[in-house]
Motif scaffolding. Structure first.
Motif, PDB file in Angstrom:
ATOM      1  N   ASP A  57      47.009  39.983  35.089  1.00 52.47           N
ATOM      2  CA  ASP A  57      47.656  40.390  33.835  1.00 52.47           C
ATOM      3  C   ASP A  57      47.008  41.653  33.296  1.00 52.47           C
ATOM      4  O   ASP A  57      45.960  42.079  33.758  1.00 52.47           O
ATOM      5  CB  ASP A  57      47.517  39.271  32.796  1.00 52.47           C
ATOM      6  CG  ASP A  57      48.322  38.047  33.185  1.00 52.47           C
ATOM      7  OD1 ASP A  57      49.096  38.164  34.152  1.00 52.47           O
ATOM      8  OD2 ASP A  57      48.154  36.999  32.543  1.00 52.47           O
TER       9      ASP A  57
ATOM     10  N   ARG B 250      52.749  39.623  36.557  1.00 51.93           N
ATOM     11  CA  ARG B 250      53.460  39.120  37.736  1.00 51.93           C
ATOM     12  C   ARG B 250      54.908  38.766  37.367  1.00 51.93           C
ATOM     13  O   ARG B 250      55.837  39.099  38.086  1.00 51.93           O
ATOM     14  CB  ARG B 250      52.734  37.894  38.290  1.00 51.93           C
ATOM     15  CG  ARG B 250      53.177  37.500  39.668  1.00 51.93           C
ATOM     16  CD  ARG B 250      52.148  36.613  40.360  1.00 51.93           C
ATOM     17  NE  ARG B 250      52.543  36.404  41.745  1.00 51.93           N
ATOM     18  CZ  ARG B 250      53.270  35.381  42.156  1.00 51.93           C
ATOM     19  NH1 ARG B 250      53.657  34.454  41.287  1.00 51.93           N
ATOM     20  NH2 ARG B 250      53.614  35.270  43.425  1.00 51.93           N
ATOM     21  N   ASP B 251      55.051  38.114  36.191  1.00 53.62           N
ATOM     22  CA  ASP B 251      56.401  37.766  35.721  1.00 53.62           C
ATOM     23  C   ASP B 251      57.224  39.022  35.475  1.00 53.62           C
ATOM     24  O   ASP B 251      58.404  39.087  35.795  1.00 53.62           O
ATOM     25  CB  ASP B 251      56.315  36.953  34.418  1.00 53.62           C
ATOM     26  CG  ASP B 251      55.682  35.587  34.645  1.00 53.62           C
ATOM     27  OD1 ASP B 251      55.564  35.205  35.827  1.00 53.62           O
ATOM     28  OD2 ASP B 251      55.308  34.936  33.663  1.00 53.62           O
TER      29      ASP B 251
ATOM     30  N   TYR C 264      47.476  48.534  40.547  1.00 54.77           N
ATOM     31  CA  TYR C 264      48.675  47.864  41.045  1.00 54.77           C
ATOM     32  C   TYR C 264      49.291  48.737  42.136  1.00 54.77           C
ATOM     33  O   TYR C 264      49.411  49.954  41.968  1.00 54.77           O
ATOM     34  CB  TYR C 264      49.680  47.658  39.918  1.00 54.77           C
ATOM     35  CG  TYR C 264      49.181  46.756  38.812  1.00 54.77           C
ATOM     36  CD1 TYR C 264      49.273  45.371  38.920  1.00 54.77           C
ATOM     37  CD2 TYR C 264      48.609  47.292  37.660  1.00 54.77           C
ATOM     38  CE1 TYR C 264      48.809  44.548  37.902  1.00 54.77           C
ATOM     39  CE2 TYR C 264      48.132  46.471  36.638  1.00 54.77           C
ATOM     40  CZ  TYR C 264      48.236  45.097  36.766  1.00 54.77           C
ATOM     41  OH  TYR C 264      47.776  44.291  35.765  1.00 54.77           O
TER      42      TYR C 264
ATOM     43  N   TRP D  95      57.713  49.640  36.312  1.00 59.77           N
ATOM     44  CA  TRP D  95      58.129  48.774  37.426  1.00 59.77           C
ATOM     45  C   TRP D  95      59.544  49.129  37.888  1.00 59.77           C
ATOM     46  O   TRP D  95      59.809  49.233  39.081  1.00 59.77           O
ATOM     47  CB  TRP D  95      58.080  47.301  37.024  1.00 59.77           C
ATOM     48  CG  TRP D  95      56.699  46.724  36.899  1.00 59.77           C
ATOM     49  CD1 TRP D  95      56.104  46.271  35.758  1.00 59.77           C
ATOM     50  CD2 TRP D  95      55.732  46.525  37.944  1.00 59.77           C
ATOM     51  NE1 TRP D  95      54.839  45.805  36.018  1.00 59.77           N
ATOM     52  CE2 TRP D  95      54.589  45.955  37.351  1.00 59.77           C
ATOM     53  CE3 TRP D  95      55.731  46.784  39.312  1.00 59.77           C
ATOM     54  CZ2 TRP D  95      53.452  45.625  38.078  1.00 59.77           C
ATOM     55  CZ3 TRP D  95      54.598  46.452  40.041  1.00 59.77           C
ATOM     56  CH2 TRP D  95      53.474  45.887  39.422  1.00 59.77           C
TER      57      TRP D  95
ATOM     58  N   GLU E  68      42.689  35.751  35.712  1.00 60.70           N
ATOM     59  CA  GLU E  68      43.699  35.483  36.728  1.00 60.70           C
ATOM     60  C   GLU E  68      44.776  34.592  36.122  1.00 60.70           C
ATOM     61  O   GLU E  68      44.544  33.870  35.158  1.00 60.70           O
ATOM     62  CB  GLU E  68      43.041  34.741  37.905  1.00 60.70           C
ATOM     63  CG  GLU E  68      42.022  35.567  38.656  1.00 60.70           C
ATOM     64  CD  GLU E  68      42.670  36.598  39.569  1.00 60.70           C
ATOM     65  OE1 GLU E  68      43.599  36.232  40.292  1.00 60.70           O
ATOM     66  OE2 GLU E  68      42.232  37.755  39.547  1.00 60.70           O
TER      67      GLU E  68
ATOM     68  N   ASP F 185      49.467  37.945  44.035  1.00 52.43           N
ATOM     69  CA  ASP F 185      48.945  37.327  42.821  1.00 52.43           C
ATOM     70  C   ASP F 185      48.274  38.404  41.976  1.00 52.43           C
ATOM     71  O   ASP F 185      47.051  38.516  41.949  1.00 52.43           O
ATOM     72  CB  ASP F 185      47.946  36.232  43.222  1.00 52.43           C
ATOM     73  CG  ASP F 185      47.613  35.344  42.038  1.00 52.43           C
ATOM     74  OD1 ASP F 185      48.295  35.481  40.996  1.00 52.43           O
ATOM     75  OD2 ASP F 185      46.683  34.546  42.148  1.00 52.43           O
ATOM     76  N   ILE F 186      49.085  39.196  41.287  1.00 53.48           N
ATOM     77  CA  ILE F 186      48.517  40.349  40.561  1.00 53.48           C
ATOM     78  C   ILE F 186      48.046  39.943  39.173  1.00 53.48           C
ATOM     79  O   ILE F 186      48.634  39.068  38.545  1.00 53.48           O
ATOM     80  CB  ILE F 186      49.539  41.507  40.478  1.00 53.48           C
ATOM     81  CG1 ILE F 186      50.823  41.061  39.751  1.00 53.48           C
ATOM     82  CG2 ILE F 186      49.887  42.015  41.877  1.00 53.48           C
ATOM     83  CD1 ILE F 186      51.793  42.191  39.494  1.00 53.48           C
TER      84      ILE F 186
ATOM     85  N   ARG G 238      58.289  40.623  38.760  1.00 52.89           N
ATOM     86  CA  ARG G 238      59.354  39.866  39.405  1.00 52.89           C
ATOM     87  C   ARG G 238      60.681  40.132  38.699  1.00 52.89           C
ATOM     88  O   ARG G 238      61.695  40.433  39.333  1.00 52.89           O
ATOM     89  CB  ARG G 238      59.047  38.368  39.387  1.00 52.89           C
ATOM     90  CG  ARG G 238      60.048  37.575  40.237  1.00 52.89           C
ATOM     91  CD  ARG G 238      59.988  36.092  40.022  1.00 52.89           C
ATOM     92  NE  ARG G 238      58.740  35.500  40.490  1.00 52.89           N
ATOM     93  CZ  ARG G 238      57.821  34.982  39.711  1.00 52.89           C
ATOM     94  NH1 ARG G 238      57.997  34.984  38.408  1.00 52.89           N
ATOM     95  NH2 ARG G 238      56.716  34.470  40.201  1.00 52.89           N
TER      96      ARG G 238
ATOM     97  N   LEU H 299      55.556  39.357  46.510  1.00 52.56           N
ATOM     98  CA  LEU H 299      54.853  39.619  45.250  1.00 52.56           C
ATOM     99  C   LEU H 299      53.510  38.898  45.258  1.00 52.56           C
ATOM    100  O   LEU H 299      53.456  37.672  45.212  1.00 52.56           O
ATOM    101  CB  LEU H 299      55.713  39.150  44.063  1.00 52.56           C
ATOM    102  CG  LEU H 299      55.137  39.246  42.656  1.00 52.56           C
ATOM    103  CD1 LEU H 299      54.741  40.680  42.315  1.00 52.56           C
ATOM    104  CD2 LEU H 299      56.148  38.730  41.627  1.00 52.56           C
TER     105      LEU H 299
END
Lengths: 146, 388
Positions: free
Chosen positions: B266, B238-239, B310, B278, B386, B263-264, B242, B261
C-alpha cells in the motif's frame, strides 16, 4: 389552443452546428420530428415556464426530454437546470446534460441539481449519432414519465 | 584624599585606562563614590551630561546635583544605591519621546579590602541596535505579507489556468465536432456522387478531427494535473491497480492477456491522481501488446528503506533503450501514429503526477523482450505495511 405543437425534445443549444448535428443524429433514428430548439438559457426558461416569447404555451405540455448544454449565453445551463428541478410543475421532466465539459465540478453540480443524466458530446460523428440513438430510444420510447 | 580617589590616581596605568575608556564606542562610563560624587568618567559621559542636562561635570561633583529633573534624580539615586548595597544588575533606559535606548550595567566598586567604596555604571547605547531590530521585525512582517500576496497570486493564476483549460475544451472541441459531423453528413448525403478517392479524403478530414480531439483532451488533462493539489490518503494499491486494469482492458483484451498482479504494498497518495497513473500505464501496456501472441502484463513492486517501486511489465512491442528518456516527454512518441492510437501525453501526465508525490518514473527494456515501466513513491508510516 388546438394549435399547441407536440414537443418531444427541447434542445437548449447555442452552437448552430451542434444544433444541426444533434437534429441530424436524432432524425437518423426517427426521433427528430418534434424537436424544439432554443438558443440560450433565457429562451429555455421562457419556453419551459411558458412566458415571454412563449406566453400562451401550456406549461403542462411538457417535453419528453430536455437536452441541455451547460455553456449558454445569458442564463447558463446550471441555472436553467436549477429552475426546472426546483419547480414542482417542471421537475419531473427528464433533463440530460449534453455538454463538452468533462469537468468533475460540472458533473457533480449537474447531478446535485437533479440532472437525470450527464453526457459528454463526442467529437466523432458516428459516436454522436449513437448517443442520439440511445437517448431517443431510452427517454422517448422506454421511459415512462409520470 | 579619600581611599577611593587614591585608588584611581595611584594607578600607574591611569592614562592608558582613560584612553581606553574614552575610545570605547557607544559606551558611557562613570564611577561614583558613596556620596554620589564622580570618581571618574569617560568623554562620552561628559558629553552626554552636557547634551542632556546642560551640565559640565568635574571629578568630585555630585551626579545627583547635575540632574535637574527631580523624578529622574530619584530613579538614578535608587539605581546607585542598589549598586552601593552590593548588587550588580542591568537596567534598560528609554528616553521618552526619542528612540534613544541605553542598557546600563551597574556594579559596586570594591577596594583592596573588599569594602564597597562606590558604584560603577557602564552604559551601552543600544539605539542603533534597537532600531535595526525594529527594522528586521518590520521586514519580516513585510516578507510574510508578500508571501501571502504571492500565494494569492498563485491561486489566482491557477484559477485562470483552470478556466483556460475548460475554455479550450469547449471552444476548440465545438469546431472539431462540426468538422467531423459535417464530413460525415457529406459522406452520407453525397457519398454516391463522390468517387472512392473523394470519400477517402473526406474520411481523412474526419479522422484528423478525432485525433485533434485526443490531443486537446490530453493537453487539458496535463494542465489539470499541473495545477492539481494533492489530497493524500492511505491507498490499498493492489485493489486500485486491479480496478484500473479492468477499467482499461476491453473484454477482448482481458481474455487475451495473462494479468499477473503481485502482492504490491500500500501507499499514501492522492487516489484520483494515482488512478490516472495506473490507467495510463495499463492502457499503454494493453495497446502495445495488442495483436501479439501470449500477451502478458505483470505488476510487481519492491520496497527499499525510503521508497516503494511499482513495476508494470509487458511483452509488447517495447522500445529501443536509447530512446527511453524521450518516453515521458509531452507529445513525444516512439511509434508512428498509424500503428498506435494516442496523442503521447499519457506518460507526461504519469511523470507529473508521480513527481507531485515526490517520486520518480522510468522505463527500460529488460532481457527476454520485456518492457518495464516503473514509478516510485516515498514510503511513509502508513505505506510500509503489507496487505493482510
Amino acid at each position: 389552443m388546438g394549435t399547441a405543437k407536440q414537443v418531444d425534445i427541447l434542445l437548449v443549444e447555442d452552437n448552430p452546428n451542434d444544433v444541426e448535428l444533434t437534429i441530424r443524429g436524432f432524425s437518423k433514428y426517427n426521433f427528430g420530428n418534434n424537436i424544439e430548439v432554443v438558443r440560450d438559457g433565457e429562451e429555455a426558461l421562457e419556453f419551459i415556464f411558458a412566458r415571454g416569447r412563449y406566453q400562451g404555451r401550456d406549461i403542462l405540455d411538457k417535453p419528453s426530454l430536455i437536452l441541455l448544454d451547460l455553456k449558454l449565453p445569458k442564463v447558463d445551463g446550471l441555472e436553467v437546470l436549477k429552475a426546472i428541478k426546483s419547480d414542482p410543475r417542471t421537475k419531473s421532466i427528464p433533463v440530460v446534460v449534453l455538454t463538452t465539459s468533462r469537468e468533475e465540478s460540472d458533473k457533480i453540480a449537474s447531478y446535485d441539481l437533479g440532472a437525470n443524466s450527464y453526457i459528454v458530446k463526442p467529437v466523432d460523428f458516428s459516436k454522436f449519432t449513437e448517443v442520439a440513438r440511445q437517448l431517443g430510444y431510452y427517454w422517448l420510447l422506454l421511459n415512462e414519465s409520470p | 584624599m579619600s581611599r577611593a580617589s587614591e585608588f584611581f590616581s595611584a594607578d600607574s596605568s591611569a592614562s592608558l585606562l582613560r584612553a581606553i575608556l574614552d575610545g570605547l564606542p557607544n559606551a558611557i562610563i562613570f564611577a561614583l563614590d558613596r556620596e554620589y560624587r564622580y570618581l571618574a568618567f569617560n568623554r562620552k559621559h561628559r558629553s552626554a551630561m552636557r547634551d542632556v542636562w546642560n551640565a559640565t561635570v568635574k571629578i568630585g561633583d555630585s551626579l545627583l546635583d547635575c540632574m535637574t529633573m527631580p523624578s529622574l534624580r530619584v530613579l538614578a539615586k535608587a539605581s546607585i544605591d542598589r549598586a552601593l548595597a552590593g548588587e550588580s544588575f542591568i537596567e534598560r533606559q528609554e528616553q521618552t519621546g526619542t528612540d534613544i535606548l541605553y542598557e546600563l550595567r551597574w556594579q559596586p566598586l570594591y577596594d583592596a579590602d573588599d569594602l564597597i567604596i562606590g558604584a560603577l555604571s557602564i552604559a551601552a547605547d543600544l539605539t542603533e541596535l534597537h532600531s535595526a531590530q525594529l527594522k528586521v521585525e518590520r521586514l519580516n512582517i513585510d516578507l510574510e505579507r508578500r508571501g501571502i500576496e504571492r500565494g494569492a497570486l498563485l491561486a489566482a493564476a491557477n484559477e485562470e489556468l483552470e478556466s483556460f483549460a475548460s475554455n479550450i475544451t469547449h471552444d476548440l472541441k465545438a469546431p472539431l465536432r462540426a468538422i467531423s459531423g459535417y464530413s460525415a453528413m457529406v459522406l452520407e448525403d453525397y457519398g454516391p456522387k463522390l468517387d472512392v478517392e473523394g470519400q477517402r479524403k473526406l474520411t481523412v478530414i474526419a479522422d484528423n478531427a478525432v485525433k485533434m480531439n485526443a490531443l486537446i483532451c490530453d493537453l487539458v488533462a496535463l494542465i489539470r494535473v499541473g495545477i492539481a493539489k494533492l489530497k493524500p490518503v492511505p491507498i490499498a494499491m493492489r485493489d486500485m491497480a486491479r480496478a484500473m486494469y479492468h477499467e482499461s482492458a476491453s473484454p477482448e483484451d482481458s481474455s487475451a492477456i495473462a494479468f499477473d498482479l503481485g502482492d504490491i504494498p500500500d501507499c499514501v497518495g492522492d487516489p484520483t491522481l494515482l488512478r490516472k497513473v495506473w490507467a495510463n500505464l495499463f492502457s499503454n501496456a494493453i495497446k502495445f501488446t495488442t495483436g501479439r501472441p501470449g500477451r502478458v502484463i505483470e505488476v510487481l513492486a519492491d520496497t527499499s528503506g525510503t521508497e516503494i517501486k511499482y513495476r508494470i511489465r509487458d511483452n509488447g512491442v517495447g522500445f529501443d533503450n536509447r530512446y527511453a528518456h524521450k518516453l515521458f516527454k509531452l507529445f513525444s512518441r516512439l511509434h508512428s501514429g498509424e500503428a498506435y492510437a494516442g496523442a503521447g501525453a499519457g506518460l507526461a501526465i504519469v511523470k507529473r503526477i508521480v513527481e507531485l508525490h515526490g517520486g520518480k518514473v522510468g522505463a527500460e527494456m529488460l532481457k527476454g523482450e520485456r518492457t518495464e515501466f516503473w514509478f516510485t513513491l516515498p514510503r511513509t508510516e502508513a505505506s510500509g505495511s503489507e496487505l493482510p
